[in-house]
Design a protein around this motif. Structure first.
Motif, PDB file in Angstrom:
ATOM      1  N   GLU A 138       2.704 -18.511 -11.900  1.00 48.09           N
ATOM      2  CA  GLU A 138       3.000 -19.835 -11.354  1.00 48.09           C
ATOM      3  C   GLU A 138       1.753 -20.522 -10.798  1.00 48.09           C
ATOM      4  OE1 GLU A 138       5.936 -21.109 -11.623  1.00 48.09           O
ATOM      5  OE2 GLU A 138       7.065 -19.325 -12.216  1.00 48.09           O
ATOM      6  N   ALA A 139       0.563 -20.072 -11.223  1.00 46.09           N
ATOM      7  CA  ALA A 139      -0.661 -20.602 -10.619  1.00 46.09           C
ATOM      8  C   ALA A 139      -1.747 -20.765 -11.669  1.00 46.09           C
ATOM      9  CB  ALA A 139      -1.133 -19.689  -9.493  1.00 46.09           C
ATOM     10  N   LEU A 140      -2.707 -21.644 -11.346  1.00 43.04           N
ATOM     11  CA  LEU A 140      -3.843 -21.939 -12.205  1.00 43.04           C
ATOM     12  C   LEU A 140      -5.113 -21.979 -11.376  1.00 43.04           C
ATOM     13  CD1 LEU A 140      -2.651 -24.986 -14.356  1.00 43.04           C
ATOM     14  CD2 LEU A 140      -3.302 -22.754 -15.271  1.00 43.04           C
ATOM     15  N   PHE A 141      -6.235 -21.673 -12.033  1.00 38.85           N
ATOM     16  CA  PHE A 141      -7.526 -22.002 -11.448  1.00 38.85           C
ATOM     17  C   PHE A 141      -7.922 -23.378 -11.962  1.00 38.85           C
ATOM     18  CE2 PHE A 141     -12.213 -22.062 -11.589  1.00 38.85           C
ATOM     19  CZ  PHE A 141     -12.461 -21.918 -10.230  1.00 38.85           C
ATOM     20  N   VAL A 142      -8.304 -24.262 -11.064  1.00 35.52           N
ATOM     21  CA  VAL A 142      -8.706 -25.621 -11.425  1.00 35.52           C
ATOM     22  C   VAL A 142     -10.224 -25.691 -11.341  1.00 35.52           C
ATOM     23  CG1 VAL A 142      -8.507 -28.072 -10.916  1.00 35.52           C
ATOM     24  CG2 VAL A 142      -6.544 -26.548 -10.565  1.00 35.52           C
ATOM     25  N   TYR A 143     -10.863 -25.821 -12.486  1.00 32.21           N
ATOM     26  CA  TYR A 143     -12.320 -25.849 -12.551  1.00 32.21           C
ATOM     27  C   TYR A 143     -12.788 -27.290 -12.359  1.00 32.21           C
ATOM     28  CZ  TYR A 143     -17.030 -25.295 -14.480  1.00 32.21           C
ATOM     29  OH  TYR A 143     -18.383 -25.290 -14.657  1.00 32.21           O
ATOM     30  N   THR A 144     -13.216 -27.597 -11.149  1.00 29.62           N
ATOM     31  CA  THR A 144     -13.656 -28.956 -10.840  1.00 29.62           C
ATOM     32  C   THR A 144     -14.424 -28.951  -9.529  1.00 29.62           C
ATOM     33  OG1 THR A 144     -12.934 -31.243 -10.484  1.00 29.62           O
ATOM     34  CG2 THR A 144     -11.530 -29.522  -9.574  1.00 29.62           C
ATOM     35  N   ARG A 145     -15.361 -29.901  -9.411  1.00 31.15           N
ATOM     36  CA  ARG A 145     -16.053 -30.135  -8.141  1.00 31.15           C
ATOM     37  C   ARG A 145     -15.552 -31.407  -7.475  1.00 31.15           C
ATOM     38  NH1 ARG A 145     -20.763 -27.066  -7.690  1.00 31.15           N
ATOM     39  NH2 ARG A 145     -20.742 -27.820  -5.556  1.00 31.15           N
ATOM     40  N   ARG A 146     -14.503 -32.020  -8.035  1.00 31.60           N
ATOM     41  CA  ARG A 146     -13.952 -33.227  -7.418  1.00 31.60           C
ATOM     42  C   ARG A 146     -13.507 -32.908  -5.989  1.00 31.60           C
ATOM     43  NH1 ARG A 146     -11.682 -37.661 -10.304  1.00 31.60           N
ATOM     44  NH2 ARG A 146     -12.344 -37.686 -12.507  1.00 31.60           N
TER      45      ARG A 146
ATOM     46  N   THR B 163      -4.535 -34.198 -13.513  1.00 25.60           N
ATOM     47  CA  THR B 163      -4.478 -34.276 -14.969  1.00 25.60           C
ATOM     48  C   THR B 163      -5.781 -33.699 -15.519  1.00 25.60           C
ATOM     49  OG1 THR B 163      -3.091 -36.247 -14.954  1.00 25.60           O
ATOM     50  CG2 THR B 163      -4.312 -35.791 -16.969  1.00 25.60           C
ATOM     51  N   GLY B 164      -5.657 -32.787 -16.453  1.00 23.94           N
ATOM     52  CA  GLY B 164      -6.829 -32.153 -17.049  1.00 23.94           C
ATOM     53  C   GLY B 164      -6.470 -31.473 -18.341  1.00 23.94           C
ATOM     54  N   GLU B 165      -7.371 -30.617 -18.808  1.00 16.37           N
ATOM     55  CA  GLU B 165      -7.202 -29.927 -20.090  1.00 16.37           C
ATOM     56  C   GLU B 165      -7.055 -28.432 -19.862  1.00 16.37           C
ATOM     57  OE1 GLU B 165      -9.968 -28.859 -23.947  1.00 16.37           O
ATOM     58  OE2 GLU B 165     -10.291 -30.783 -22.939  1.00 16.37           O
ATOM     59  N   VAL B 166      -6.111 -27.830 -20.542  1.00 19.21           N
ATOM     60  CA  VAL B 166      -5.881 -26.390 -20.427  1.00 19.21           C
ATOM     61  C   VAL B 166      -6.957 -25.641 -21.223  1.00 19.21           C
ATOM     62  CG1 VAL B 166      -4.273 -24.495 -20.865  1.00 19.21           C
ATOM     63  CG2 VAL B 166      -3.409 -26.753 -20.176  1.00 19.21           C
ATOM     64  N   ARG B 167      -7.565 -24.652 -20.562  1.00 26.35           N
ATOM     65  CA  ARG B 167      -8.591 -23.847 -21.218  1.00 26.35           C
ATOM     66  C   ARG B 167      -8.406 -22.376 -20.865  1.00 26.35           C
ATOM     67  NH1 ARG B 167     -14.275 -27.168 -20.208  1.00 26.35           N
ATOM     68  NH2 ARG B 167     -13.732 -29.065 -21.376  1.00 26.35           N
TER      69      ARG B 167
ATOM     70  N   GLU C 233      -7.187 -21.705 -17.046  1.00 22.56           N
ATOM     71  CA  GLU C 233      -7.625 -22.670 -16.050  1.00 22.56           C
ATOM     72  C   GLU C 233      -7.378 -24.095 -16.531  1.00 22.56           C
ATOM     73  OE1 GLU C 233     -11.794 -21.858 -15.578  1.00 22.56           O
ATOM     74  OE2 GLU C 233     -12.361 -23.126 -17.255  1.00 22.56           O
ATOM     75  N   LEU C 234      -7.438 -25.010 -15.569  1.00 24.04           N
ATOM     76  CA  LEU C 234      -7.384 -26.440 -15.849  1.00 24.04           C
ATOM     77  C   LEU C 234      -8.782 -26.990 -15.662  1.00 24.04           C
ATOM     78  CD1 LEU C 234      -5.228 -28.651 -16.489  1.00 24.04           C
ATOM     79  CD2 LEU C 234      -5.297 -29.226 -14.056  1.00 24.04           C
ATOM     80  N   ALA C 235      -9.336 -27.590 -16.716  1.00 31.21           N
ATOM     81  CA  ALA C 235     -10.706 -28.097 -16.668  1.00 31.21           C
ATOM     82  C   ALA C 235     -10.719 -29.564 -17.088  1.00 31.21           C
ATOM     83  CB  ALA C 235     -11.598 -27.262 -17.566  1.00 31.21           C
ATOM     84  N   ASN C 236     -11.929 -30.131 -17.085  1.00 27.40           N
ATOM     85  CA  ASN C 236     -12.086 -31.535 -17.464  1.00 27.40           C
ATOM     86  C   ASN C 236     -11.081 -32.414 -16.719  1.00 27.40           C
ATOM     87  OD1 ASN C 236     -13.207 -33.715 -18.810  1.00 27.40           O
ATOM     88  ND2 ASN C 236     -11.872 -33.488 -20.608  1.00 27.40           N
ATOM     89  N   VAL C 237     -11.029 -32.225 -15.401  1.00 27.91           N
ATOM     90  CA  VAL C 237     -10.038 -32.912 -14.569  1.00 27.91           C
ATOM     91  C   VAL C 237     -10.342 -34.408 -14.525  1.00 27.91           C
ATOM     92  CG1 VAL C 237      -9.104 -33.109 -12.240  1.00 27.91           C
ATOM     93  CG2 VAL C 237      -9.586 -30.844 -13.213  1.00 27.91           C
TER      94      VAL C 237
END
Length: 568
Positions: free
Chosen positions: A85-93, A105-109, A116-120
């Motif tokens: 039920e969890a993701l790592f969100v790769y972002t520096r936002r 909103t991002g891309e699944v990788r 992870e969720l990237a390109n947020v």
């Protein structure tokens, strides 16, 4: 066992198609369980999605993992125990903190096994939200951890610290449900034995939620000095992560350190002992040019100051058990003159100590074995020798007698080829039986040793073979010696089992065992009072940046000494 609440009817309808539009908080979104799926890879890799969840751990700071962990609220979690039920969100936002509900909103990788969720593209703060309760994490090789990836977890039991190899370099400790034993310490080599360590159930890394090398300060044990391997940790809670092919706990609070393996004092000498022999690996004692220069050395100290600290601490270790004879390995092979490492160590030990010299017979290796003795207690009988036959470093042999007279004991100092696979070819490669590389060379050296010790000698009470065999107690070189009447004294007095091992000399990838041994010929065994390992080194975290005492024996080598007492 995981318990999830059933998705609301609205979310179940959403699961049919991924949501890609940003929208506002509370608008339809893709459930994280749908993104994770039931396998190791997400079924939505490469697709844009919009998710909502609660931030559980923020690792965006300086030196962090360049992202944060997002988990579905408990009310929105599904009832499928095979999905995370969890993701790592790769972002520096920027924006948000643990306990904040976010919409992204991002891309699944998939990044090296981590979903992870990237390109947020968007990050919206939806307000405060309660953190999901941590789920129990079982420290067992049987546990399937994939359904808990990136989720808040808690270890309900204590965990044993079994390895600190990367503590100074990456801020990591390796944890296990218990302190495992290397398989060939208690069972003979056999195909498939290398698989046993993986099935022993250890391997969870306690990480520091940072991505920097050489972190300072070193994170563990978080202000609680005195951590040793074999100690336990409790109150382990954080996020279960997967990086560099290992499952990791990124903690959300410091665990509690429970000292379970305190530093033992040097073993006292029995009142009835007439001879104490100690075998020890010096961990590359090189003294430069012997006149304060020549640093850094090929294998040892990088400076004169570091060498002096190493020498002082080695002397503290070598003298604390009050031995009569020392069989030492990994001493610089640079002759015997006043500037040699051999002479330097003798001076540091004091005027009562002397070494056995075999000039021209020490072999061409950078290191050698060497026997030292207390000349106020024992005296050499006959000339020393080294075997020129057999592979590897030539063993050194010298007979001794107490200064007051009595039986003569022959002492043999050995150091067999290491298990490292560097240069291994053909039959010397790892055979998959638990012995590592160069097992053939070690076995041939043991056979040559047996043959060489058959040579005629003045009457002796028996023979002691002592040193670093680079072989655990049930491996083939020790079996060869056992077949010819030599008894391995450490397992003879203290046999190891998969669940119990109190006397060991080495740790490898979190497993304990004895690479260093003292063997007695069968005639000498009745005279042996005791055999033991002093746990002075292998359980001490070592490495650049870790506290190092200026004096005292702790952690000066990666091997523990073996000590044997005789009553002759």
């Amino acid at each position: 066992m995981r318990h999830h609440r059933v998705l609301t009817a609205a979310l179940l309808l959403l699961a049919a198609t991924p949501a890609s539009a940003g929208g506002d908080c509370g608008d339809p979104f893709t459930p994280i369980a749908r993104i994770q799926g039931e396998g190791e890879r997400s079924p939505l890799v490469g697709q844009p999605v919009t998710v909502e969840g609660v931030m559980t751990l923020d690792a965006r700071g300086d030196g962090g993992l360049q992202g944060f962990y997002l988990q579905q609220s408990e009310a929105e979690a599904d009832d499928n125990p095979r999905t995370s039920e969890a993701l790592f969100v790769y972002t520096r936002r920027p924006g948000g903190q643990p306990g904040t509900r976010l919409r992204l909103t991002g891309e699944v990788r998939e990044y090296r096994g981590l979903t992870e969720l990237a390109n947020v593209q968007t990050l919206i703060l939806c307000g405060p939200a309660p953190l999901p309760e941590p789920l129990p994490l079982e420290l067992s090789a049987r546990a399937d951890l994939e359904p808990l990836e990136n989720m808040r977890v808690a270890v309900p039991t204590t965990a044993t610290v079994v390895d600190s190899h990367n503590l100074a370099r990456y801020g990591e400790l390796e944890l296990a449900p218990s302190d495992p034993v290397i398989p060939t310490e208690y069972r003979p080599p056999a195909p498939g034995v290398p698989d046993l360590p993986a099935r022993n159930g250890h391997g969870l890394i306690l990480d520091d939620a940072r991505g920097v090398r050489d972190p300072r300060p070193i994170p563990w044990p978080s202000g609680q000095p005195g951590l040793r391997l074999g100690d336990t940790l409790s109150d382990l809670q954080g996020v279960l992560d997967y990086r560099f092919n290992r499952w990791r706990l990124q903690p959300t609070r410091p665990p509690r350190h429970i000292p379970a393996n305190p530093r033992p004092p040097a073993p006292p000498r029995p009142d009835t002992a007439t001879l104490r022999v100690m075998a020890f690996n010096l961990a590359n004692l090189f003294n430069g040019d012997g006149q304060g220069g020549g640093f850094p050395t090929p294998r040892g100290a990088t400076s004169e100051a570091q060498y002096q600290r190493q020498l002082d601490r080695l002397v503290a270790l070598l003298t604390a058990p009050d031995p009569d004879i020392l069989t030492l390995s990994e001493l610089e092979n640079d002759g015997y003159d006043e500037h040699s490492a051999a002479a330097d160590l003798a001076r540091a030990l004091g005027p009562r100590w002397h070494f056995v010299a075999t000039p021209g017979a020490d072999g061409r290796d950078a290191i050698r074995t060497l026997i030292y003795y207390r000349r106020d207690r024992v005296r050499p009988v006959g000339p020393p020798t080294r075997f020129s036959s057999g592979p590897g470093r030539p063993p050194q042999i010298q007979a001794f007698q107490r200064s007051a007279g009595g039986p003569v004991v022959r002492v043999v100092a050995v150091h067999l080829k290491s298990k490292s696979c560097q240069g291994a070819a053909g039959e010397e490669r790892d055979r998959g039986d638990g012995q590592g590389c160069h097992a053939g060379q070690r076995t041939r050296a043991a056979t040559a040793l047996v043959d060489g010790l058959r040579a005629p000698l003045e009457p002796v009470a028996g023979t002691l073979i002592a040193g670093d065999f680079n072989s655990y107690s049930q491996e083939t070189p020790l079996q060869v010696l056992a077949e010819h009447g030599y008894v391995n004294l450490l397992p003879h007095f203290h046999p190891c089992t998969p669940a119990q091992c109190r006397h060991y000399t080495y740790r490898y990838r979190g497993h304990r065992g004895a690479l260093d041994h003292i063997l007695a010929s069968s005639a000498l065994v009745p005279s042996v009072l005791a055999a033991q390992a002093w746990l002075v080194n292998t359980d001490e975290p070592r490495g650049p940046g870790l506290p190092e005492p200026d004096s005292g024996p702790w952690g000066v080598s990666d091997h523990n000494p073996v000590i044997v007492d005789l009553r002759l």
